[in-house]
Design a protein around this motif. Structure first.
Motif, PDB file in Angstrom:
ATOM      1  N   UNK A 440      23.865  -7.151  -2.101  1.00  0.00           N
ATOM      2  CA  UNK A 440      24.915  -6.492  -1.323  1.00  0.00           C
ATOM      3  C   UNK A 440      25.578  -7.453  -0.341  1.00  0.00           C
ATOM      4  N   UNK A 441      26.784  -7.100   0.081  1.00  0.00           N
ATOM      5  CA  UNK A 441      27.468  -7.823   1.160  1.00  0.00           C
ATOM      6  C   UNK A 441      27.144  -7.100   2.457  1.00  0.00           C
ATOM      7  N   UNK A 442      25.978  -7.400   2.993  1.00  0.00           N
ATOM      8  CA  UNK A 442      25.496  -6.665   4.170  1.00  0.00           C
ATOM      9  C   UNK A 442      26.379  -6.871   5.385  1.00  0.00           C
ATOM     10  N   UNK A 443      26.979  -8.044   5.512  1.00  0.00           N
ATOM     11  CA  UNK A 443      27.858  -8.280   6.664  1.00  0.00           C
ATOM     12  C   UNK A 443      29.011  -7.288   6.656  1.00  0.00           C
ATOM     13  N   UNK A 444      29.620  -7.084   5.500  1.00  0.00           N
ATOM     14  CA  UNK A 444      30.745  -6.158   5.401  1.00  0.00           C
ATOM     15  C   UNK A 444      30.280  -4.716   5.599  1.00  0.00           C
ATOM     16  N   UNK A 445      29.129  -4.371   5.008  1.00  0.00           N
ATOM     17  CA  UNK A 445      28.617  -3.002   5.129  1.00  0.00           C
ATOM     18  C   UNK A 445      28.336  -2.668   6.589  1.00  0.00           C
ATOM     19  N   UNK A 446      27.681  -3.576   7.287  1.00  0.00           N
ATOM     20  CA  UNK A 446      27.352  -3.329   8.694  1.00  0.00           C
ATOM     21  C   UNK A 446      28.607  -3.263   9.559  1.00  0.00           C
ATOM     22  N   UNK A 447      29.624  -4.052   9.201  1.00  0.00           N
ATOM     23  CA  UNK A 447      30.864  -4.038   9.978  1.00  0.00           C
ATOM     24  C   UNK A 447      31.643  -2.744   9.770  1.00  0.00           C
ATOM     25  N   UNK A 448      31.337  -2.004   8.687  1.00  0.00           N
ATOM     26  CA  UNK A 448      32.051  -0.761   8.387  1.00  0.00           C
ATOM     27  C   UNK A 448      31.090   0.415   8.259  1.00  0.00           C
ATOM     28  N   UNK A 449      30.059   0.400   9.068  1.00  0.00           N
ATOM     29  CA  UNK A 449      29.021   1.418   8.976  1.00  0.00           C
ATOM     30  C   UNK A 449      29.566   2.822   9.199  1.00  0.00           C
ATOM     31  N   UNK A 450      30.594   2.936  10.074  1.00  0.00           N
ATOM     32  CA  UNK A 450      31.127   4.265  10.365  1.00  0.00           C
ATOM     33  C   UNK A 450      31.900   4.838   9.178  1.00  0.00           C
ATOM     34  N   UNK A 451      32.261   3.980   8.203  1.00  0.00           N
ATOM     35  CA  UNK A 451      33.019   4.439   7.037  1.00  0.00           C
ATOM     36  C   UNK A 451      32.128   4.729   5.834  1.00  0.00           C
ATOM     37  N   UNK A 452      30.827   4.641   6.007  1.00  0.00           N
ATOM     38  CA  UNK A 452      29.917   4.965   4.907  1.00  0.00           C
ATOM     39  C   UNK A 452      30.030   6.435   4.540  1.00  0.00           C
ATOM     40  N   UNK A 453      29.606   6.763   3.330  1.00  0.00           N
ATOM     41  CA  UNK A 453      29.566   8.157   2.911  1.00  0.00           C
ATOM     42  C   UNK A 453      28.578   8.943   3.770  1.00  0.00           C
ATOM     43  N   UNK A 454      28.853  10.229   3.933  1.00  0.00           N
ATOM     44  CA  UNK A 454      27.778  11.135   4.344  1.00  0.00           C
ATOM     45  C   UNK A 454      26.977  11.447   3.077  1.00  0.00           C
ATOM     46  N   UNK A 455      25.868  12.147   3.231  1.00  0.00           N
ATOM     47  CA  UNK A 455      25.045  12.458   2.070  1.00  0.00           C
ATOM     48  C   UNK A 455      25.817  13.291   1.057  1.00  0.00           C
ATOM     49  N   UNK A 456      26.585  14.268   1.528  1.00  0.00           N
ATOM     50  CA  UNK A 456      27.357  15.104   0.614  1.00  0.00           C
ATOM     51  C   UNK A 456      28.444  14.296  -0.077  1.00  0.00           C
ATOM     52  N   UNK A 457      29.092  13.387   0.655  1.00  0.00           N
ATOM     53  CA  UNK A 457      30.103  12.525   0.037  1.00  0.00           C
ATOM     54  C   UNK A 457      29.468  11.581  -0.982  1.00  0.00           C
ATOM     55  N   UNK A 458      28.250  11.122  -0.661  1.00  0.00           N
ATOM     56  CA  UNK A 458      27.535  10.259  -1.599  1.00  0.00           C
ATOM     57  C   UNK A 458      27.286  10.982  -2.917  1.00  0.00           C
ATOM     58  N   UNK A 459      26.902  12.234  -2.854  1.00  0.00           N
ATOM     59  CA  UNK A 459      26.641  13.006  -4.069  1.00  0.00           C
ATOM     60  C   UNK A 459      27.900  13.149  -4.918  1.00  0.00           C
ATOM     61  N   UNK A 460      29.033  13.350  -4.265  1.00  0.00           N
ATOM     62  CA  UNK A 460      30.306  13.455  -4.996  1.00  0.00           C
ATOM     63  C   UNK A 460      30.656  12.123  -5.643  1.00  0.00           C
ATOM     64  N   UNK A 461      30.479  11.007  -4.898  1.00  0.00           N
ATOM     65  CA  UNK A 461      30.791   9.675  -5.425  1.00  0.00           C
ATOM     66  C   UNK A 461      29.888   9.328  -6.602  1.00  0.00           C
ATOM     67  N   UNK A 462      28.623   9.703  -6.506  1.00  0.00           N
ATOM     68  CA  UNK A 462      27.695   9.387  -7.596  1.00  0.00           C
ATOM     69  C   UNK A 462      28.044  10.189  -8.844  1.00  0.00           C
ATOM     70  N   UNK A 463      28.466  11.444  -8.668  1.00  0.00           N
ATOM     71  CA  UNK A 463      28.864  12.256  -9.817  1.00  0.00           C
ATOM     72  C   UNK A 463      30.057  11.619 -10.538  1.00  0.00           C
ATOM     73  N   UNK A 464      31.006  11.060  -9.771  1.00  0.00           N
ATOM     74  CA  UNK A 464      32.158  10.385 -10.377  1.00  0.00           C
ATOM     75  C   UNK A 464      31.721   9.114 -11.104  1.00  0.00           C
ATOM     76  N   UNK A 465      30.756   8.386 -10.537  1.00  0.00           N
ATOM     77  CA  UNK A 465      30.259   7.160 -11.178  1.00  0.00           C
ATOM     78  C   UNK A 465      29.592   7.490 -12.507  1.00  0.00           C
TER      79      UNK A 465
END
Length: 693
Positions: A440-465
């Motif tokens: 992973x690009x942890x530097x980028x992930x940590x810099x955008x932590x507030x833009x991560x999925x919530x758990x419910x958004x994660x479930x929707x994203x995984x269904x699309x994947x």
């Protein structure tokens, strides 16, 4: 000399000119012309035209000229055969068999390159010896000299040395010596010792083996040692320290020791001690080569893995934090379609159950075979007969500690690297992967932590994947996976109906529960559910209660719909269906929040309960009277039913023809409820007065 129209011919120059400028020619030019004019020689091609030379048949030459020709040039028959021998020489198959079976003093076989080299050398020597024998016999029979015979043989050997390969390039064919004296020695040695004479002495010299059998055992023991643990360099030093004491030759370099340890027959003797037995198993154990199914639903793989996307959640202090979770997937091995899944933090029974239920719903058919790993949730499903209900054929686990038997692991890797990796929230693949793109690009992930999925958004994203994966081309066919799956037909799998869903996915409790006056209660996922049986009018089934109150039942339920269960009685012949049950009817305690009809239901149930009490008493009184044990038959009084109107009870008893005892003057009845109420209101000081009685 050459063949002309399949006849051996010699040239005009070979007959009339000296071969070396010293020896006399076979005949003079006038002599040649005279013989030709008298037809004593047969000129098959006259020397007319540019570049054309005369050819004369060898066999028709006068005998004296044939003899002189053989002395100067050799027998044309043998010479011409020698010139084509490099292309027609016969490989000695017995020589090849000998060298392939030959074992060196150290127990090893000859290198394959040497087997080929020695076989060709032996084949060439066979032909050279044959030519040598034929020419010697021929010259002796003609009374010729054999002085220059070895020169001719050496020339023939050189003609054999190269041959044209398949690419049209010349290459070395045999490695026999070019020097005449060495060639003589090689031929004589070959005649005496046969095939073994061609094997290089460096392969047969025992003294070149510096590491003896005993020394090798010590080296292996040092490599296996765990207390202390030796590096290869430290083993080298320790060995050379011990070698003089045991009269062994010391090793000259660490590289020679490393080469010894890495020999294929030596490495398995220490590998497990250094890297672990499982690593040795993976490295050396023979692996099966299997072919994937050719139709859908023939084989389903199921396994859990990390869902490789970060999401955000609140920690115990109420702050956002990065988290990951798990996903359990069920996959069709033929098409690689992701059939069913469940997202949760653990690979437990609930995750596996929900994933399989979704897979069956997607497929609409039972799978022929299910393969899972050895996780605890699977064992619970197996214990309940879950897999047997789903497949009807085969369910098995993969061999433990054998990742090759789980094709789903490789599929997960491709799904992660091809689909999930496109999301910047990608967690990276397994930590054992070595490529940079799998991290992973942890530097980028940590810099955008507030833009991560919530758990419910994660479930929707995984269904699309998953949807993207299922519609992507299959690597073997190039067709979309979901298209392969839908168009495939498996004649040996059964379609699934409503009753099948109940049979497969309703779960029965492991232990029985007791149906009491307050219904039957079970616990699912640490939550309690209480049920009762209703009659055809939606009221509590009093007939069922009369027969089964305080009887034990095992309860079958649908984890995704707890609004209806089935009660089964355990009998000596197995489970027997008793009744369907629904959640226990609930009524608001306070009148203010009661719904319309609640009060009427309460009153109706109160009447039914009283009637049930009276009916029980009537039945008991009738039984007692029939057998002469009723209190009234012995001049005694039957206790009155408490909490019921006296006239109502007596009326019901009379209607039921219950015997009544002889009336007599008695003190006013004391209500037991009043006594209990009075006792409950007493204090310790009051009740302590009973100690004085």
């Amino acid at each position: 000399m050459e063949y002309y129209n399949r006849v051996i011919c010699v040239t005009y120059d070979e007959l009339t000119q000296s071969p070396d400028g010293i020896a006399e020619p076979i005949m003079s030019v006038p002599n040649y012309k005279q013989l030709a004019s008298r037809r004593r020689i047969n000129v098959v091609r006259p020397g007319k035209g540019l570049g054309t030379y005369a050819l004369i048949v060898f066999e028709i030459l006068p005998e004296r000229f044939k003899k002189r020709f053989v002395d100067l040039y050799g027998d044309p028959t043998e010479v011409l055969r020698d010139e084509s021998a490099a292309d027609t020489i016969r490989i000695d198959t017995k020589a090849r068999d000998f060298y392939e079976a030959y074992l060196l003093p150290d127990g090893n076989s000859l290198p394959i390159e040497k087997i080929e080299e020695y076989t060709i050398n032996a084949s060439v020597l066979n032909e050279v010896i044959r030519i040598l024998n034929d020419r010697t016999a021929c010259r002796k029979s003609l009374g010729g000299s054999t002085a220059r015979l070895w020169d001719t043989v050496a020339g023939t050997v050189e003609k054999f040395r190269t041959r044209t390969n398949a690419q049209g390039q010349p290459e070395t064919w045999h490695t026999l010596p070019a020097n005449i004296m060495r060639l003589k020695g090689k031929i004589n040695d070959y005649k005496k010792r046969g095939y073994a004479s061609l094997i290089s002495r460096k392969f047969c010299n025992d003294n070149t083996l510096k590491i003896t059998e005993e020394a090798g055992k010590l080296i292996i023991a040092l490599r296996r040692s765990r207390v202390p643990v030796y590096t290869v360099e430290q083993i080298f030093e320790e060995y050379n320290r011990i070698a003089p004491e045991r009269e062994w030759k010391p090793l000259k370099s660490v590289q020679s020791l490393r080469l010894f340890l890495n020999r294929p027959e030596i490495e398995p003797l220490w590998y497990d001690a250094v890297y672990g037995e499982l690593a040795a198993k993976q490295r050396y154990q023979r692996k099966h080569k299997t072919v994937m199914p050719t139709m859908r639903d023939s084989l389903w793989y199921a396994d859990g893995t990390k869902l490789n996307l970060y999401y955000k959640a609140y920690d115990k202090d109420g702050k956002w934090t990065m988290k990951t979770t798990q996903v359990y997937e069920v996959i069709d091995a033929y098409s690689e379609v992701l059939l069913g899944y469940h997202i949760s933090d653990s690979e437990d029974f609930r995750a596996q159950y929900n994933a399989f239920r979704m897979a069956i719903g997607t497929a609409g058919h039972r799978p022929y075979e299910i393969v899972t790993d050895n996780q605890g949730g699977h064992k619970k499903l197996e214990a309940g007969g879950f897999f047997d209900r789903i497949t009807g054929h085969v369910s098995r686990r993969t061999a433990p500690y054998n990742p090759q038997s789980k094709s789903i692991e490789a599929l997960f890797g491709r799904f992660q690297s091809q689909i999930l990796r496109k999301d910047w929230r990608f967690t990276g693949q397994n930590i054992t992967t070595k490529t940079v793109k799998s991290r992973p690009n942890l530097e980028f992930v940590l810099a955008n932590q507030e833009s991560l999925y919530t758990l419910e958004e994660l479930k929707v994203a995984y269904a699309k994947a998953r949807e993207e994966w299922n519609h992507a081309p299959h690597p073997a066919t190039g067709r979309p996976r979901i298209e392969m799956y839908r168009e495939s037909i498996n004649p040996d799998t059964q379609p699934v109906g409503v009753n099948d869903m109940v049979e497969m996915f309703w779960i029965i409790t492991d232990k029985p529960s007791t149906f009491t006056s307050a219904g039957i209660t079970i616990s699912v996922a640490k939550k309690k559910y209480t049920y009762e049986v209703l009659d055809a009018y939606g009221m509590p089934d009093m007939e069922f209660r009369r027969k089964h109150t305080y009887r034990q039942f095992r309860v079958m339920y649908d984890p995704q719909d707890m609004t209806k269960v089935k009660l089964y009685e355990q009998t000596p012949s197995g489970l027997r269906f008793a009744a369907d049950a629904v959640p226990y009817l609930e009524i608001q305690r306070n009148i203010q929040e009661q719904k319309p009809g609640d009060m009427a239901f309460i009153r109706q149930q109160d009447i039914i309960n009283k009637q049930e009490r009276i009916n029980r008493q009537l039945a008991a009184a009738q039984l007692e009277t029939e057998h002469g044990v009723a209190p009234e038959q012995h001049g005694l009084n039957r206790p009155r039913l408490k909490g019921l109107n006296l006239s109502t009870v007596e009326g019901m008893m009379l209607d039921g023809k219950m015997p009544r005892g002889k009336r007599s003057a008695k003190p006013a009845p004391v209500d037991i409820g009043l006594i209990e109420k009075a006792i409950s209101n007493r204090t310790y000081e009051t009740t302590s007065q009973f100690d004085k009685i």
